[in-house]
Design an enzyme around this catalytic site. Structure first.
Site, PDB file in Angstrom:
ATOM      1  N   PRO A 122       0.626  -0.981   0.435  1.00  0.00           N
ATOM      2  CA  PRO A 122       0.022  -0.158   0.249  1.00  0.00           C
ATOM      3  C   PRO A 122       0.496   1.440   0.000  1.00  0.00           C
ATOM      4  O   PRO A 122       1.784   1.416   1.118  1.00  0.00           O
ATOM      5  CB  PRO A 122      -0.457  -0.273   0.918  1.00  0.00           C
ATOM      6  CG  PRO A 122       0.012  -1.014   2.146  1.00  0.00           C
ATOM      7  CD  PRO A 122       0.412  -2.198   1.166  1.00  0.00           C
ATOM      8  N   ASN A 123      -0.151   2.467  -0.954  1.00  0.00           N
ATOM      9  CA  ASN A 123       0.988   3.526  -0.939  1.00  0.00           C
ATOM     10  C   ASN A 123       2.590   3.484  -1.644  1.00  0.00           C
ATOM     11  O   ASN A 123       2.877   4.881  -1.755  1.00  0.00           O
ATOM     12  CB  ASN A 123       1.201   4.238   0.117  1.00  0.00           C
ATOM     13  CG  ASN A 123      -0.248   4.516   1.134  1.00  0.00           C
ATOM     14  OD1 ASN A 123      -1.335   5.047   0.678  1.00  0.00           O
ATOM     15  ND2 ASN A 123      -0.510   3.890   1.989  1.00  0.00           N
ATOM     16  N   ARG A 174       4.657  10.949  -2.019  1.00  0.00           N
ATOM     17  CA  ARG A 174       5.081  10.869  -0.951  1.00  0.00           C
ATOM     18  C   ARG A 174       5.794  11.132  -0.210  1.00  0.00           C
ATOM     19  O   ARG A 174       6.647  10.338  -0.147  1.00  0.00           O
ATOM     20  CB  ARG A 174       4.827   9.787  -0.818  1.00  0.00           C
ATOM     21  CG  ARG A 174       4.148   9.392   0.761  1.00  0.00           C
ATOM     22  CD  ARG A 174       3.964   7.096   0.532  1.00  0.00           C
ATOM     23  NE  ARG A 174       3.393   7.134   2.212  1.00  0.00           N
ATOM     24  CZ  ARG A 174       3.878   6.337   2.733  1.00  0.00           C
ATOM     25  NH1 ARG A 174       4.477   5.026   1.222  1.00  0.00           N
ATOM     26  NH2 ARG A 174       3.865   5.557   3.883  1.00  0.00           N
ATOM     27  N   TYR A 206      10.807   9.127   2.130  1.00  0.00           N
ATOM     28  CA  TYR A 206      10.589   7.652   1.561  1.00  0.00           C
ATOM     29  C   TYR A 206      11.612   8.204  -0.097  1.00  0.00           C
ATOM     30  O   TYR A 206      11.625   7.295  -0.996  1.00  0.00           O
ATOM     31  CB  TYR A 206       9.669   7.551   0.844  1.00  0.00           C
ATOM     32  CG  TYR A 206       8.727   6.486   1.472  1.00  0.00           C
ATOM     33  CD1 TYR A 206       9.134   5.410   2.111  1.00  0.00           C
ATOM     34  CD2 TYR A 206       7.546   7.262   2.612  1.00  0.00           C
ATOM     35  CE1 TYR A 206       7.797   5.034   3.653  1.00  0.00           C
ATOM     36  CE2 TYR A 206       6.992   7.230   2.931  1.00  0.00           C
ATOM     37  CZ  TYR A 206       7.350   6.270   4.058  1.00  0.00           C
ATOM     38  OH  TYR A 206       6.422   5.493   4.928  1.00  0.00           O
ATOM     39  N   ASN A 246       7.925  -6.181  -0.244  1.00  0.00           N
ATOM     40  CA  ASN A 246       7.906  -4.546   0.680  1.00  0.00           C
ATOM     41  C   ASN A 246       6.755  -4.514   1.095  1.00  0.00           C
ATOM     42  O   ASN A 246       5.210  -3.685  -0.044  1.00  0.00           O
ATOM     43  CB  ASN A 246       8.325  -3.236  -0.093  1.00  0.00           C
ATOM     44  CG  ASN A 246       7.816  -2.508   0.790  1.00  0.00           C
ATOM     45  OD1 ASN A 246       7.294  -1.497   2.019  1.00  0.00           O
ATOM     46  ND2 ASN A 246       8.894  -1.094   0.391  1.00  0.00           N
ATOM     47  N   ALA A 301       2.460  -0.487   4.954  1.00  0.00           N
ATOM     48  CA  ALA A 301       2.572  -0.843   6.178  1.00  0.00           C
ATOM     49  C   ALA A 301       1.152  -2.038   6.473  1.00  0.00           C
ATOM     50  O   ALA A 301       1.183  -2.232   7.737  1.00  0.00           O
ATOM     51  CB  ALA A 301       0.602   0.157   6.977  1.00  0.00           C
ATOM     52  N   GLU A 331      11.817  -9.851   2.863  1.00  0.00           N
ATOM     53  CA  GLU A 331      11.360  -8.633   3.375  1.00  0.00           C
ATOM     54  C   GLU A 331      11.949  -7.373   3.040  1.00  0.00           C
ATOM     55  O   GLU A 331      13.144  -7.303   3.983  1.00  0.00           O
ATOM     56  CB  GLU A 331      10.974  -8.500   4.649  1.00  0.00           C
ATOM     57  CG  GLU A 331      10.164  -7.344   5.535  1.00  0.00           C
ATOM     58  CD  GLU A 331       9.702  -7.739   7.289  1.00  0.00           C
ATOM     59  OE1 GLU A 331      10.386  -8.768   7.346  1.00  0.00           O
ATOM     60  OE2 GLU A 331       9.507  -6.763   7.633  1.00  0.00           O
ATOM     61  N   HIS A 333      12.447  -2.448   2.874  1.00  0.00           N
ATOM     62  CA  HIS A 333      11.722  -1.403   3.252  1.00  0.00           C
ATOM     63  C   HIS A 333      13.058  -0.573   3.436  1.00  0.00           C
ATOM     64  O   HIS A 333      13.842  -0.404   3.049  1.00  0.00           O
ATOM     65  CB  HIS A 333      11.753  -1.499   5.180  1.00  0.00           C
ATOM     66  CG  HIS A 333      10.608  -2.245   5.428  1.00  0.00           C
ATOM     67  ND1 HIS A 333       9.383  -2.219   4.965  1.00  0.00           N
ATOM     68  CD2 HIS A 333      10.825  -2.959   5.835  1.00  0.00           C
ATOM     69  CE1 HIS A 333       8.918  -3.204   6.003  1.00  0.00           C
ATOM     70  NE2 HIS A 333       9.402  -4.126   6.537  1.00  0.00           N
ATOM     71  N   ARG A 375      11.960   5.272  13.418  1.00  0.00           N
ATOM     72  CA  ARG A 375      10.354   5.915  12.760  1.00  0.00           C
ATOM     73  C   ARG A 375       9.165   5.619  14.125  1.00  0.00           C
ATOM     74  O   ARG A 375       9.943   5.195  15.167  1.00  0.00           O
ATOM     75  CB  ARG A 375       9.943   5.487  11.713  1.00  0.00           C
ATOM     76  CG  ARG A 375      10.556   5.825  10.639  1.00  0.00           C
ATOM     77  CD  ARG A 375      10.155   5.434   8.911  1.00  0.00           C
ATOM     78  NE  ARG A 375       9.137   5.885   8.855  1.00  0.00           N
ATOM     79  CZ  ARG A 375       8.251   5.927   7.951  1.00  0.00           C
ATOM     80  NH1 ARG A 375       8.649   4.739   7.189  1.00  0.00           N
ATOM     81  NH2 ARG A 375       7.184   6.520   7.452  1.00  0.00           N
TER      82      ARG A 375
END
Lengths: 143, 143, 143, 143, 143, 143, 143, 143, 143, 143, 143, 143
Positions: free
Chosen positions: B9-10, B17, B22, B73, B76, B97, B99, B106
């Site tokens: 998502p996103n 964004r 990012y 990735n 969220a 996985e 990121h 964060r």
């Protein structure tokens, strides 16, 4: 480019210690492979291992003015040492956190890392390859 | 070797964004670079992005019989989706996985990953380079 | 000024669903009243409802370049969706979080909102009037 | 219709206090604008501010028989005062909880409200406009 | 023997406030009955009520040198006031904590008392009778 | 009126056991005093003590149809027995929870009572007098 | 009588997925056996599977007016979906929660169910037989 | 330089109250010694004590434009008052938090301070000397 | 096949005890229906009820060598007894956990079961029918 | 009078390390100023710094028979070292805990101190001045 | 010297019960070996086993006046029984807590012991030898 | 048989340090007694003490190939050191954890041991005798 590889507590036992979890390679053989890879990437590499939290901190301080990056497997101090975290935050060069095993697939108390928030990035679960990827990450970040 | 890159998502908004967090690259430009790297490594690579948890699960199931590895990735959903975890555990191919950001630097709620325990390994904090390292990890694991 | 009203899971059942908690108005009748109010305020209004978390995210992304503000009743995803939070943070237009019921007077698990910290503001407990106040808030903020 | 606006601790410093968080308007100028709006809505409005928890409770008791509704910004007592909660529950007129800032975007200890469960509704994050929306909410509820 | 009865926040509303929970007697009628009982027991009794935490503390200090015991219904301050606890610990006369309702049968946040550990004893759940039993307890303790 | 006094685990050792905490009276002497008081109040009183959780439950069941009220010092089962709670809720007669010591002034694990929410009221901290006050409470409730 | 059987995420992989945990039967073979049993009980049965939370919600809404009961294995959404809970509470027909495995004998995060409180009942740990018992439960409840 | 010394709840009882914890000096004698020290340091000093949370806040507000620094022993409000914290954050002059006793060596609930994060610094455990050190700290900070 | 039905604390009061929660059938009538069903299924059935935790454990031990399965409604001991858990784990025959009410729809402290992880499966919420389904589950598992 | 100043991990980097948090003075310059102040106060002062937890403990032991007091900035070991706490409790001379920064205004994990409960007092937030105040505190305590 | 060995719930099944955890010796054979050892040490030894919490408490009370020490393996009651704790604290003779297995290497809920704080000491993890060491400990303590 | 006795931080102060908790014997006198006992049991014994976590780890590694067992009193590192835990798990010889005092009767933070789960067994609360029992345990385990 100069990179220091620091290994923390009990990693001197690699190959001897719980091979089901940590594999059968010794730290020496991992370091040898890394040295070869570093040579190919034109990176000057050096190695340090200690079971002493204070020893790891001293070495990180020393790296501050002499290295371009650090690969750090802090072993169990990963989960308990705020002093190590402060040392990483204090020196300005990038530190990549690595783990041989996938720490998230193990006991609950290994899921928390005191040092991740101040490291450049984290790589875990790829065995000896974790160090190799970290070296590539440092080299890429430098280009 | 065949590798599928799945973005959650996103991540379709990359570049638009919160560039402070990012970076300014779009997902397309990251994928293009990965495609070039894959070509050099003789890997057949493909890409998928969805904002739907169910869509990511469907795609993982599909990869089960058609791919040799997945770079994921999960955005969220990393922090909330046990269904995704079950999908990864159910298919037998390795899932790495990744990121872009160092999630541990964060908010607290981004420190926990539902999927890490069933992934082959985790790479985070190296920006677009995280995907590239994951590809290398999958290729190395295959050799 | 253009405003999008987004309603999340189970809100399509309004009027049918637990009228003791959510009142007897249908979503259609709430939307109709809002449309009238918007017309009076010279606001171009549109409506979207979905039970799919991914659908809500897709719609928020779409609103990014086409709307001046969003009124969002995320239903139960309010309490569980970090993906929705990230979507709201990613688009730059103001999003007002609304709830028909006073969520703080209900079960413990409805007291936490994943999205409040990235919304412009929160309005809850005024029934259908919550949407109306949110519209006024967006219009006021625009003046 | 008669409405009382109650402001709690430190709100007398509005305009002086952390303008980055609370804006540059003084409490007096907010009240003046509310008085104008009330006049237009044919509402008889009055104002009270105190830094004393007991003073706020006394005033709420007094409102019981003399007002049709209360707009309450309880400031920091929002997060700690069960006594205030009991006072609101005890008097039968509707109390609308308001906050200038979006409390959910601030420190963890500001996310919990002792009084929300017994208020008619909650409005936060719209600056001085939060009071104005609350007044509209009370008037609408009365029609 | 001299006994002071102190009632905290919102107890002035007894009879008016949530009679389902607190009964229909006013504080005055409870006090009158206590006065009669005190007279029979040859106890000099006096009464104080305040919604101000500081007021309750001031009164407890005052009782230190003038009373032989205190009956205290601290209302909601029971659950939040360490200052009250310190006041009770500071004065040397026995303080009996009372509650009209059975606080343990109500909301979770009413189960914890800040003051119980420094009170002589606790009596709750017997309505107005709780005060009467507390008076007997003080008298018995004095014999 | 018929009242049963039930004492739980270790209360048979009263007088012998930690006199600093529980006083020097034996259970027999407490019961004797209670019997005298009951006689004066025209109450038919009986006594039961057991160290067995099941024994206390059996006795409570038995009281259901034969007694008008129960005075219960459940000892340590107070803090651990949901079964006892269910027994009290199941029988319809009022049960008053008593403790010799002020349990809130002792170890943390003695602050929680499983049974308080289903008892008529709670009296603690007055030594043997706690039972006496409980008897008065039951008699008063009956008038 | 009409019954709908809904299966959630990853259950389409039954037989393929971790047979040590979930057995070797496919979802199709489970459904076939259920269909036979339903026929014997004179129940009109239908089946639905989706990996999409929103899809499950849509289907539950649809069942509201067309079915007499639902058998729901929500898979991992059991542990995370408040939206699903709200859907079950909103439709008025009985929903029986089932699980193939004994979820309480597995990881901690599988012990909590968001939906149990609004389901008619829960059956888990009996493999494919869990569905069969749920069907009998619905039929019995209907008689 | 002008400094205000504020003492919170129960500190008026110093000398009388639990001398084992707080020493045998009265607040007056502490203030007298501080006045002498202030005189030597050429500091204009004044004193305030109140048991009212609101009174302390009012006084802090007043100090905002009239003092150069505040020495604050907030007593038990240290542990519970967010309102006091907000007052300290709102006024711009430095506030030094002091305690007579070493609060960290006492009950768990005295270990947390609501106000420390917004104070200039914290001094605790030196008895009356804590105030004296605070005065020196304010004077040093001013040079 | 031989099956023992064990009922724990307070279940002897069924029919008398809180019929709103547990229904109006007595334990005897439930057992009678189960006996009839067992007869039809060619199962030799027996029954035991006790309010004593130790009694339930003794009976489970006894069943070890004499029964083929156990249906256990442990009542409140479900939530507190690790000893019961150990007894179930120690004997090798399958034990099915049952509850009349849907324990997950009740108080928080009834949501945790100490014994579920070692039972064959769990059935709750179907009233007396829960026992009947458990019997069918045991018979099916045996075939 | 003899006083030892002990500095823990990373404090050797003072001046280099995060000057925004710790200021720009080096440890040497802080020590020099303290030496001057000590000379004026007729105190014999000495200094020690180590990044090793064990080194700090060894030094504290050594101080036991040779010093009259210790000023200790334990750095990050403050938050994690029970061994340090035990060392302080074991030696009988007073130890004053100091911090340059206001640790309570920083990350949550810096709010807890393992050593505060066994120190004579705590001083934090006054930069290099914290040491100076600690020295005064030790001297005052000695008079 | 007289010593009583008390074994709690499920220990009567030793040898039968999970031999992987508890070994293959029966309780009888452990007791026989202990009896031989006691004889050599000139200790009069006796044995008791019960699955009833109340039974263990009764036996401890009885030992108060007849024994010089107790060896107690409380089985699962170790983790849940405050009543047992109170019994041990009440009798004055030393009680040594023993466990066959290393409880700390097992499930989380076996890590907490209610009784350790009031026992003389704890021995666990040595199988049947744990009892033998406990006997030696009691004898040594007596010399 | 060869056994190494390792003592951790602050144990070098035995006899000097808090004799109320740890007794008046010095470490030397404990070791001397152990040496005598070892001689009688035909065990070759050696001793090591360090206040350095890393020193204890180094010594454990060294013991791996030279000793048959270790007796370890890790002092405060017991409660904080995962690195020590890993060292014990890595070497294959049995390690017995001992404590002089009953750690469970002391502060909460001493109740958790990081190392118990990987030790052969635990003995605590018997003073110097704890070491003696541990030696017997190691010898017994070897026979």
């Amino acid at each position: 480019m100069k990179v220091l590889v620091i290994n923390g507590p009990n990693l001197n036992l690699l190959g001897k210690r719980e091979p089901g979890v940590y594999g059968t390679q010794t730290l020496q053989s991992i370091n040898d492979k890394l040295a070869t890879q570093a040579h190919q990437l034109d990176v000057e590499i050096s190695f340090y291992q200690s079971n002493h939290e204070g020893g790891l901190i001293d070495k990180l301080h020393e790296a501050m003015d002499t290295q371009d990056g650090v690969i750090l497997n802090a072993g169990a101090y990963t989960h308990t040492s705020i002093a190590l975290r402060d040392a990483i935050a204090a020196i300005k060069i990038p530190v990549v956190e690595v783990h041989l095993s996938n720490v998230h697939a193990r006991e609950e108390f290994r899921h928390h890392s005191c040092i991740s928030p101040v490291c450049a990035g984290v790589i875990c679960g790829f065995g000896a390859n974790s160090y190799s990827l970290a070296l590539q990450a440092l080299v890429s970040g430098n280009q």
